[in-house]
Design an enzyme around this catalytic site. Structure first.
Site, short mmCIF file in Angstrom:
data_model
loop_
_atom_site.label_atom_id
_atom_site.label_comp_id
_atom_site.label_asym_id
_atom_site.label_seq_id
_atom_site.Cartn_x
_atom_site.Cartn_y
_atom_site.Cartn_z
N THR A 60 0.85 -1.19 0.00
CA THR A 60 0.00 0.00 0.00
C THR A 60 0.88 1.24 0.00
O THR A 60 2.06 1.18 0.36
CB THR A 60 -0.99 0.00 1.18
OG1 THR A 60 -2.02 0.93 0.93
CG2 THR A 60 -0.32 0.28 2.51
N CYS A 78 -2.74 8.56 6.00
CA CYS A 78 -3.42 7.31 6.37
C CYS A 78 -2.47 6.40 7.15
O CYS A 78 -1.27 6.63 7.20
CB CYS A 78 -3.89 6.57 5.12
SG CYS A 78 -5.11 7.46 4.17
N HIS A 86 -5.84 -0.28 5.47
CA HIS A 86 -5.44 1.06 5.07
C HIS A 86 -6.60 1.97 5.42
O HIS A 86 -7.64 1.92 4.77
CB HIS A 86 -5.15 1.08 3.57
CG HIS A 86 -4.71 2.42 3.05
ND1 HIS A 86 -3.87 2.52 1.97
CD2 HIS A 86 -4.98 3.69 3.42
CE1 HIS A 86 -3.66 3.81 1.69
NE2 HIS A 86 -4.33 4.53 2.56
#
Length: 197
Positions: free
Chosen positions: A33, A38, A55
Site C-alpha cells: 500500500t 493514512c 489502510h
C-alpha cells in the site's frame, strides 16, 4: 511462493495492492500500500502463518449524513474487520503481532494534515494496546509518504519513506478522493443495502 529469496522490487511486483478503506488477508502473496496521512496496520499470527493489512483514513466514525462512508474509512472499522477476518482464518488473538506505518504530512493546509496523521497514529497505538496486541515495529509521522510491503506468512514488512513532492501528494490525494467518491454513489435502485451490526 518463497518470498524469502526475493528482492523488494520483486516483492512489490508480485504484491496485491490495498487501497484506502480496504483490507486484505493472505497466506503467501505479498501485500502493498501507499500511505500519506493514512495508516496501514499489518497483523499476523506467526504460528498460523497468516496475516493481513488494512489502510484507513480516519481514526473514528463521525456521525452525519455519510455514515457508511465514514465507517469504511475509519480505523475502528478497519481494525475490527481485519482482526475478525484473521480469527476466521485460524489466527489466535493471543499470538497476533502488529507492525504499523503512516500518519505522514503530505499536504499541510492550516495544520490539518498533521493533526489527522497524529490522530491516526495515536488511535492505532491505543487500539493495539487495548486489544493486547504487541506493536513490534512502527514508522509514524514525519514529512513523508510511505510505500509499505508486507509478507503475511513471515510477518516481514518493508517501509520505504519518500520525500513528498507535489506529484506524489497529488497521486495519493487523487486516490483517496476517488475511493471516497465511489462510496458516496448511491447503489442502483433495487440493490439491497447491507447493514453492519
Amino acid at each position: 511462493m518463497d518470498t524469502c529469496q526475493l528482492s523488494t522490487q520483486e516483492i512489490e511486483r508480485l504484491a496485491r495492492v490495498i487501497h484506502p478503506g480496504a483490507w486484505a488477508i493472505e497466506a503467501e502473496r505479498p501485500l502493498a500500500t501507499l500511505l500519506g496521512s493514512c495508516i496501514a496496520v499489518c497483523l499476523f499470527d506467526p504460528q498460523a502463518r497468516v496475516g493481513g493489512i488494512n489502510h484507513f483514513m480516519l481514526p473514528n466514525i463521525r456521525r452525519g449524513s455519510n455514515d457508511d462512508v465514514d465507517t469504511l474509512l475509519s480505523g475502528a472499522y478497519a481494525m475490527e474487520s481485519l482482526l475478525n477476518a484473521l480469527l476466521l482464518r485460524g489466527a489466535k488473538k493471543v499470538r497476533l503481532q502488529a507492525k504499523a506505518f503512516g500518519g505522514g504530512t503530505i499536504i499541510n493546509t492550516e495544520g490539518q494534515a498533521m493533526s489527522i496523521g497524529v490522530r491516526n497514529a495515536e488511535f492505532t497505538k491505543e487500539w493495539l494496546a487495548r486489544e493486547g496486541i504487541p506493536l513490534l515495529a512502527a514508522d509514524f509521522l514525519g514529512p513523508w509518504t510511505r510505500k509499505v510491503l508486507f509478507l503475511p506468512a513471515s510477518g516481514d514488512a518493508f517501509c520505504r519513506r519518500m520525500v513528498t513532492n507535489m506529484a506524489t501528494a497529488e497521486t495519493i490525494a487523487r486516490e483517496e478522493r476517488s475511493y471516497a467518491e465511489t462510496l458516496l454513489r448511491k447503489p442502483p435502485a433495487g440493490e439491497r443495502k447491507i447493514e453492519l451490526f
